[in-house]
Motif scaffolding. Sequence first.
Motif, PDB file in Angstrom:
ATOM      1  N   TYR A   9      -8.552  21.052   5.770  1.00 29.95           N
ATOM      2  CA  TYR A   9      -8.735  22.368   5.148  1.00 29.95           C
ATOM      3  C   TYR A   9     -10.188  22.656   4.761  1.00 29.95           C
ATOM      4  N   VAL A  10     -10.989  21.579   4.631  1.00 26.44           N
ATOM      5  CA  VAL A  10     -12.353  21.763   4.124  1.00 26.44           C
ATOM      6  C   VAL A  10     -13.183  22.575   5.115  1.00 26.44           C
ATOM      7  N   GLY A  11     -13.853  23.595   4.594  1.00 21.90           N
ATOM      8  CA  GLY A  11     -14.697  24.439   5.434  1.00 21.90           C
ATOM      9  C   GLY A  11     -13.908  25.521   6.149  1.00 21.90           C
ATOM     10  N   ARG A  12     -12.590  25.570   5.863  1.00 17.99           N
ATOM     11  CA  ARG A  12     -11.780  26.582   6.551  1.00 17.99           C
ATOM     12  C   ARG A  12     -11.240  27.591   5.574  1.00 17.99           C
ATOM     13  N   ARG A  13     -10.859  28.705   6.122  1.00 18.79           N
ATOM     14  CA  ARG A  13     -10.199  29.708   5.290  1.00 18.79           C
ATOM     15  C   ARG A  13      -8.810  29.226   4.938  1.00 18.79           C
ATOM     16  N   PRO A  35     -17.285  53.160  -8.251  1.00 17.83           N
ATOM     17  CA  PRO A  35     -15.989  53.801  -8.011  1.00 17.83           C
ATOM     18  C   PRO A  35     -15.864  54.208  -6.536  1.00 17.83           C
ATOM     19  N   GLY A  36     -14.716  53.916  -5.973  1.00 24.49           N
ATOM     20  CA  GLY A  36     -14.490  54.230  -4.554  1.00 24.49           C
ATOM     21  C   GLY A  36     -14.607  53.012  -3.657  1.00 24.49           C
ATOM     22  N   ASP A  37     -15.352  51.986  -4.109  1.00 24.16           N
ATOM     23  CA  ASP A  37     -15.456  50.770  -3.290  1.00 24.16           C
ATOM     24  C   ASP A  37     -14.084  50.142  -3.124  1.00 24.16           C
ATOM     25  N   ARG A  38     -13.815  49.676  -1.934  1.00 24.79           N
ATOM     26  CA  ARG A  38     -12.578  48.909  -1.701  1.00 24.79           C
ATOM     27  C   ARG A  38     -12.972  47.479  -1.408  1.00 24.79           C
ATOM     28  N   VAL A  39     -12.442  46.585  -2.222  1.00 23.94           N
ATOM     29  CA  VAL A  39     -12.865  45.190  -2.151  1.00 23.94           C
ATOM     30  C   VAL A  39     -11.737  44.337  -1.567  1.00 23.94           C
ATOM     31  N   THR A  40     -12.101  43.410  -0.733  1.00 24.79           N
ATOM     32  CA  THR A  40     -11.135  42.415  -0.270  1.00 24.79           C
ATOM     33  C   THR A  40     -11.706  41.037  -0.583  1.00 24.79           C
ATOM     34  N   HIS A  41     -10.852  40.056  -0.603  1.00 27.85           N
ATOM     35  CA  HIS A  41     -11.401  38.698  -0.680  1.00 27.85           C
ATOM     36  C   HIS A  41     -10.619  37.758   0.223  1.00 27.85           C
ATOM     37  N   ASP A  42     -11.359  36.748   0.675  1.00 26.18           N
ATOM     38  CA  ASP A  42     -10.697  35.640   1.353  1.00 26.18           C
ATOM     39  C   ASP A  42     -11.163  34.366   0.676  1.00 26.18           C
ATOM     40  N   VAL A  43     -10.412  33.322   0.895  1.00 33.33           N
ATOM     41  CA  VAL A  43     -10.696  32.059   0.206  1.00 33.33           C
ATOM     42  C   VAL A  43     -10.962  30.975   1.233  1.00 33.33           C
ATOM     43  N   GLU A  44     -12.052  30.255   0.981  1.00 26.90           N
ATOM     44  CA  GLU A  44     -12.428  29.149   1.850  1.00 26.90           C
ATOM     45  C   GLU A  44     -12.316  27.880   1.007  1.00 26.90           C
ATOM     46  N   ILE A  45     -11.851  26.807   1.587  1.00 30.03           N
ATOM     47  CA  ILE A  45     -11.812  25.545   0.834  1.00 30.03           C
ATOM     48  C   ILE A  45     -13.161  24.862   1.024  1.00 30.03           C
ATOM     49  N   GLU A  46     -13.888  24.718  -0.068  1.00 28.28           N
ATOM     50  CA  GLU A  46     -15.222  24.127   0.056  1.00 28.28           C
ATOM     51  C   GLU A  46     -15.144  22.601   0.013  1.00 28.28           C
ATOM     52  N   SER A  47     -14.283  22.090  -0.857  1.00 25.07           N
ATOM     53  CA  SER A  47     -14.118  20.633  -0.888  1.00 25.07           C
ATOM     54  C   SER A  47     -12.784  20.253  -1.511  1.00 25.07           C
ATOM     55  N   VAL A  48     -12.298  19.090  -1.131  1.00 24.67           N
ATOM     56  CA  VAL A  48     -11.120  18.477  -1.763  1.00 24.67           C
ATOM     57  C   VAL A  48     -11.508  17.037  -2.046  1.00 24.67           C
ATOM     58  N   SER A  49     -11.363  16.630  -3.287  1.00 27.06           N
ATOM     59  CA  SER A  49     -11.801  15.272  -3.647  1.00 27.06           C
ATOM     60  C   SER A  49     -10.751  14.238  -3.237  1.00 27.06           C
ATOM     61  N   LEU A 105      -5.381  13.829 -17.621  1.00 27.02           N
ATOM     62  CA  LEU A 105      -4.134  14.582 -17.452  1.00 27.02           C
ATOM     63  C   LEU A 105      -3.169  13.889 -16.502  1.00 27.02           C
ATOM     64  N   GLY A 106      -3.737  13.071 -15.641  1.00 23.56           N
ATOM     65  CA  GLY A 106      -2.907  12.423 -14.626  1.00 23.56           C
ATOM     66  C   GLY A 106      -3.731  12.253 -13.355  1.00 23.56           C
ATOM     67  N   VAL A 107      -3.105  11.691 -12.338  1.00 25.13           N
ATOM     68  CA  VAL A 107      -3.788  11.450 -11.065  1.00 25.13           C
ATOM     69  C   VAL A 107      -3.761  12.738 -10.259  1.00 25.13           C
ATOM     70  N   GLY A 108      -4.891  13.083  -9.643  1.00 21.95           N
ATOM     71  CA  GLY A 108      -4.883  14.330  -8.890  1.00 21.95           C
ATOM     72  C   GLY A 108      -6.092  14.496  -7.992  1.00 21.95           C
ATOM     73  N   HIS A 109      -6.165  15.662  -7.388  1.00 22.79           N
ATOM     74  CA  HIS A 109      -7.266  16.009  -6.492  1.00 22.79           C
ATOM     75  C   HIS A 109      -7.957  17.265  -7.018  1.00 22.79           C
ATOM     76  N   PHE A 110      -9.293  17.238  -7.028  1.00 21.29           N
ATOM     77  CA  PHE A 110     -10.052  18.446  -7.372  1.00 21.29           C
ATOM     78  C   PHE A 110     -10.231  19.278  -6.095  1.00 21.29           C
ATOM     79  N   VAL A 111      -9.938  20.554  -6.209  1.00 16.19           N
ATOM     80  CA  VAL A 111     -10.076  21.453  -5.063  1.00 16.19           C
ATOM     81  C   VAL A 111     -11.083  22.540  -5.445  1.00 16.19           C
ATOM     82  N   THR A 112     -12.116  22.720  -4.618  1.00 19.20           N
ATOM     83  CA  THR A 112     -13.058  23.811  -4.869  1.00 19.20           C
ATOM     84  C   THR A 112     -12.822  24.906  -3.851  1.00 19.20           C
TER      85      THR A 112
END
Length: 330
Positions: free
Chosen positions: A12-16, A118-132, A139-146
């Motif tokens: 997933y890293v580096g991908r949308r 006013p009037g701007d239409r905004v979209t967003h997409d999400v890219e995974i920059e890193s997963v630890s 809190l417990g065992v886990g993975h950091f996701v940026t």
Amino acid sequence: MSIGLMETLEKYVGRRDGGTRSCPYPVNEAMIHHWCDAIGDRNASYLDPEFAGTSIHGGIVAPPTMLQAWTMPGLRPVVPTPPVDAPEKSVLQVLDEAGFTSVVATNCEQEYFRYLKPGDRVTHDVEIESVSDEKATGLGVGHFVTQLYNYRDADGELVAQMRFRLLKFRPVAARDTASDDRPVVGPRIRGGRPRPSLNQDVSFFWEGAARGELLVQRCSECRSLRHPPGPGCPNCSSLEWEAVAMSGSGEIYSFVKHHHPQIPPFEPGHPVVLVELDEGPRLVSELASEDATRTDLAIGMRVEVQFDEVEDEFVMPRFRIVTPREKGTE
Ligand code: ZN
């Protein structure tokens, strides 16, 4: 940890991750007004069309920090979540399925490239920059996701970015053997109670408590009392203050019983009270142990402070319920 999981995550890293989210409404003045009201921001570039027209913006602009407001799906989303064009499972779904079902946000950074109008239409997409790798945390065992959110206007131009880091963790199931046999799910506080973080604004309060005094700040200029402690007077902005002892009497102004999430060492149903002192200031506090299990707690009950050593050398002001004196008993 399974090798297979980390391999899957790394794909997933580096991908949308997921599809493009559109905004339900264009950037608009009504929403800007509501947001500025809520935040208490009276900047004329956001609110006054006449002033804004003469500014370098040439008209109303949206506060940059409203960024997320434009693409939030709302409490009852009308747009499907996740978006229908999402090609596959999201990285968070993969982590959920692997048992890392809890989530806590750890960092958020936003960068703005232009003001939205006013009037701007905004979209967003999400890219995974890193997963630890798998990390052991309090809190417990886990993975950091940026996640890197790319916000674009109707022409596809990048208007802002947001880096959002979260920890997906496996909730700890432990037994609170000290007090009962119920399983405790969620973070455990090691070493008992959370302690206040002491700094030059609040130390006086805890030092006073250790001596058996309930201290509140009083502004040296306008004489108003304030709590919780802070560096400046909200009434006159003076930075000069002194600590004055309160009588310790007051009443329950409001209260809640905290059940979820369970936070040891606090028992489920632990009451958290907002006490209004007779001198005026209100304090969030606890009840004395013998009152904490009462089922008849009510707003308006009279209370009095007591100073309990709740743990080694940690003294906390807590309140006990006192029965009002009946007429004619004095
Ligand atoms: Zn003041």
